[in-house]
Design a protein around this motif. Sequence first.
Motif, PDB file in Angstrom:
ATOM      1  N   ALA A 206      19.488   7.804  11.466  1.00 37.13           N
ATOM      2  CA  ALA A 206      20.196   6.899  10.571  1.00 37.13           C
ATOM      3  C   ALA A 206      19.997   7.296   9.110  1.00 37.13           C
ATOM      4  O   ALA A 206      20.851   7.031   8.275  1.00 37.13           O
ATOM      5  N   GLY A 207      18.974   7.988   8.761  1.00 37.19           N
ATOM      6  CA  GLY A 207      18.727   8.345   7.391  1.00 37.19           C
ATOM      7  C   GLY A 207      19.300   9.708   7.063  1.00 37.19           C
ATOM      8  O   GLY A 207      19.916  10.352   7.891  1.00 37.19           O
ATOM      9  N   PRO A 208      19.088  10.095   5.809  1.00 41.36           N
ATOM     10  CA  PRO A 208      19.570  11.431   5.430  1.00 41.36           C
ATOM     11  C   PRO A 208      18.830  12.504   6.246  1.00 41.36           C
ATOM     12  O   PRO A 208      17.709  12.285   6.682  1.00 41.36           O
ATOM     13  N   GLU A 209      19.498  13.623   6.305  1.00 44.91           N
ATOM     14  CA  GLU A 209      18.887  14.653   7.125  1.00 44.91           C
ATOM     15  C   GLU A 209      17.667  15.220   6.436  1.00 44.91           C
ATOM     16  O   GLU A 209      16.630  15.413   7.042  1.00 44.91           O
ATOM     17  N   ILE A 210      17.817  15.565   5.197  1.00 45.12           N
ATOM     18  CA  ILE A 210      16.691  16.141   4.459  1.00 45.12           C
ATOM     19  C   ILE A 210      16.594  15.407   3.127  1.00 45.12           C
ATOM     20  O   ILE A 210      17.589  15.249   2.427  1.00 45.12           O
ATOM     21  N   GLY A 211      15.433  14.925   2.772  1.00 45.94           N
ATOM     22  CA  GLY A 211      15.259  14.270   1.480  1.00 45.94           C
ATOM     23  C   GLY A 211      13.882  13.590   1.387  1.00 45.94           C
ATOM     24  O   GLY A 211      13.080  13.600   2.328  1.00 45.94           O
ATOM     25  N   GLU A 212      13.658  13.026   0.225  1.00 48.41           N
ATOM     26  CA  GLU A 212      12.371  12.351   0.023  1.00 48.41           C
ATOM     27  C   GLU A 212      12.487  10.867   0.386  1.00 48.41           C
ATOM     28  O   GLU A 212      13.524  10.241   0.188  1.00 48.41           O
ATOM     29  N   ALA A 213      11.368  10.324   0.865  1.00 51.72           N
ATOM     30  CA  ALA A 213      11.356   8.889   1.241  1.00 51.72           C
ATOM     31  C   ALA A 213       9.931   8.324   1.094  1.00 51.72           C
ATOM     32  O   ALA A 213       8.947   9.066   1.110  1.00 51.72           O
ATOM     33  N   GLU A 214       9.889   7.073   0.932  1.00 50.48           N
ATOM     34  CA  GLU A 214       8.557   6.419   0.744  1.00 50.48           C
ATOM     35  C   GLU A 214       8.586   5.022   1.378  1.00 50.48           C
ATOM     36  O   GLU A 214       9.532   4.276   1.209  1.00 50.48           O
ATOM     37  N   HIS A 215       7.487   4.696   2.108  1.00 45.90           N
ATOM     38  CA  HIS A 215       7.343   3.375   2.719  1.00 45.90           C
ATOM     39  C   HIS A 215       5.992   2.789   2.320  1.00 45.90           C
ATOM     40  O   HIS A 215       5.008   3.483   2.264  1.00 45.90           O
ATOM     41  N   GLU A 216       5.981   1.524   2.007  1.00 44.46           N
ATOM     42  CA  GLU A 216       4.738   0.858   1.556  1.00 44.46           C
ATOM     43  C   GLU A 216       4.556  -0.472   2.298  1.00 44.46           C
ATOM     44  O   GLU A 216       5.525  -1.207   2.492  1.00 44.46           O
ATOM     45  N   ILE A 217       3.308  -0.755   2.661  1.00 46.75           N
ATOM     46  CA  ILE A 217       2.986  -2.056   3.259  1.00 46.75           C
ATOM     47  C   ILE A 217       1.814  -2.667   2.480  1.00 46.75           C
ATOM     48  O   ILE A 217       1.026  -1.965   1.841  1.00 46.75           O
ATOM     49  N   THR A 218       1.714  -3.997   2.490  1.00 42.74           N
ATOM     50  CA  THR A 218       0.654  -4.728   1.777  1.00 42.74           C
ATOM     51  C   THR A 218      -0.449  -5.136   2.758  1.00 42.74           C
ATOM     52  O   THR A 218      -0.141  -5.688   3.824  1.00 42.74           O
ATOM     53  N   LEU A 219      -1.658  -4.838   2.368  1.00 41.87           N
ATOM     54  CA  LEU A 219      -2.810  -5.196   3.198  1.00 41.87           C
ATOM     55  C   LEU A 219      -3.408  -6.519   2.701  1.00 41.87           C
ATOM     56  O   LEU A 219      -3.412  -6.817   1.509  1.00 41.87           O
ATOM     57  N   HIS A 220      -3.984  -7.328   3.576  1.00 37.94           N
ATOM     58  CA  HIS A 220      -4.608  -8.614   3.246  1.00 37.94           C
ATOM     59  C   HIS A 220      -6.018  -8.710   3.822  1.00 37.94           C
ATOM     60  O   HIS A 220      -6.311  -8.063   4.837  1.00 37.94           O
ATOM     61  N   GLU A 221      -6.852  -9.449   3.118  1.00 39.41           N
ATOM     62  CA  GLU A 221      -8.195  -9.752   3.638  1.00 39.41           C
ATOM     63  C   GLU A 221      -8.639 -11.138   3.145  1.00 39.41           C
ATOM     64  O   GLU A 221      -8.126 -11.643   2.150  1.00 39.41           O
ATOM     65  N   GLU A 222      -9.560 -11.761   3.877  1.00 37.57           N
ATOM     66  CA  GLU A 222     -10.053 -13.098   3.517  1.00 37.57           C
ATOM     67  C   GLU A 222     -11.395 -12.994   2.792  1.00 37.57           C
ATOM     68  O   GLU A 222     -12.219 -12.145   3.118  1.00 37.57           O
ATOM     69  N   HIS A 223     -11.542 -13.829   1.774  1.00 41.64           N
ATOM     70  CA  HIS A 223     -12.801 -13.913   1.029  1.00 41.64           C
ATOM     71  C   HIS A 223     -13.353 -15.338   1.153  1.00 41.64           C
ATOM     72  O   HIS A 223     -12.593 -16.319   1.189  1.00 41.64           O
ATOM     73  N   THR A 224     -14.685 -15.496   1.153  1.00 43.48           N
ATOM     74  CA  THR A 224     -15.319 -16.819   1.250  1.00 43.48           C
ATOM     75  C   THR A 224     -15.568 -17.397  -0.154  1.00 43.48           C
ATOM     76  O   THR A 224     -15.751 -16.656  -1.120  1.00 43.48           O
ATOM     77  N   PHE A 225     -15.547 -18.697  -0.274  1.00 44.30           N
ATOM     78  CA  PHE A 225     -15.944 -19.393  -1.492  1.00 44.30           C
ATOM     79  C   PHE A 225     -16.649 -20.687  -1.080  1.00 44.30           C
ATOM     80  O   PHE A 225     -16.487 -21.189   0.028  1.00 44.30           O
ATOM     81  N   VAL A 226     -17.477 -21.218  -1.991  1.00 45.02           N
ATOM     82  CA  VAL A 226     -18.298 -22.393  -1.692  1.00 45.02           C
ATOM     83  C   VAL A 226     -17.943 -23.507  -2.675  1.00 45.02           C
ATOM     84  O   VAL A 226     -17.853 -23.269  -3.883  1.00 45.02           O
ATOM     85  N   GLU A 227     -17.740 -24.687  -2.162  1.00 46.90           N
ATOM     86  CA  GLU A 227     -17.586 -25.876  -2.975  1.00 46.90           C
ATOM     87  C   GLU A 227     -18.387 -27.011  -2.318  1.00 46.90           C
ATOM     88  O   GLU A 227     -18.590 -27.001  -1.103  1.00 46.90           O
TER      89      GLU A 227
END
Length: 315
Positions: free
Chosen positions: A246-267
């Motif tokens: 489906a994409g071009p035959e030859i060319g440049e491309a870039e894909h990015e995903i976002t990573l997540h993590e949980e942090h603790t806090f105290v109240e």
Amino acid sequence: MITREQLANVLDHPVYDGDGNKIGDAKHVFFDDMTGRPEWVSVRTGMFGTSESFVPIRDAALVRDHLEVPYGKEQVKGAPDVDVDAGGHLSEGEEHRLYDYYGINWSSVLTEAERTDPDSDTTTGTGTMGTGTAGAAATGPADTTGMTTASGTAGAAGATGAAGIAGHRTGTDRDTAERAGTRADEAMTRSEERMHIGVERRESGRARIRKYVVTEDVEQTVPVRHEEVHVEREPITDANRDAAMAGPEIGEAEHEITLHEEHTFVETEAVPMERVRLTTEEHIENETVHGQVRKERIEVEGVVEEDEETRPDRG
């Protein structure tokens, strides 16, 4: 020497020794029969004022609102117990004991009395003054029994007592009374003291509650999540060939995903846990109180009474 005019400031007032220690309160003043001068003062001492000691007043001084005597507190409290007869009179023997105890020369006392009334043939003794706050008292006429009466009025404002000089009857006085057709009251009154115990409320201690803040380390394990990147590779197959083409035959491309993590806090939050208060609880205990009371005993000489051994006052 204390004068009659100063008696209003003596009775029911504190008595101190030379070192400033309170001995007790003055209750009675006794006059010398021959000189008419105040000679003794009785002082209520001991717990609740249950004891009464005699102290000479001839060398006492009136200091502001109290009487000061040149004798130590313990010496006054240790003075001999003396019996005062129904007429409120000290006998010669009892007075002699007191003079010896306080180291007063008996002969000098007699000499002073003789100088005051050299013609008197009355037996040496000391009369008593009525209880209560009193001023100077006027001496009234003697009755047929030889006992000097008094109807004096208190000299100080608000005073309630009146005083007079009481003397011994002599044999001549008795004969005169009998010839005149009168007889003195021959009855003798026996008295005794009653001990009255009171209680007073005193502070015995204090209790208090207070709260303060302390910091404690608390440890607790909780799960936390985080995302990690994994690379997946798949070969071209008939199933994914269309997506791959489906994409071009030859060319440049870039894909990015976002990573997540949980942090603790105290109240923290304040949570009420309990309520604390102080209350008192009263306990009643029986406490034995010891005191001394004086009782008069009457002895009959020369007459045998019926059931004498069973009389209640023989104990």
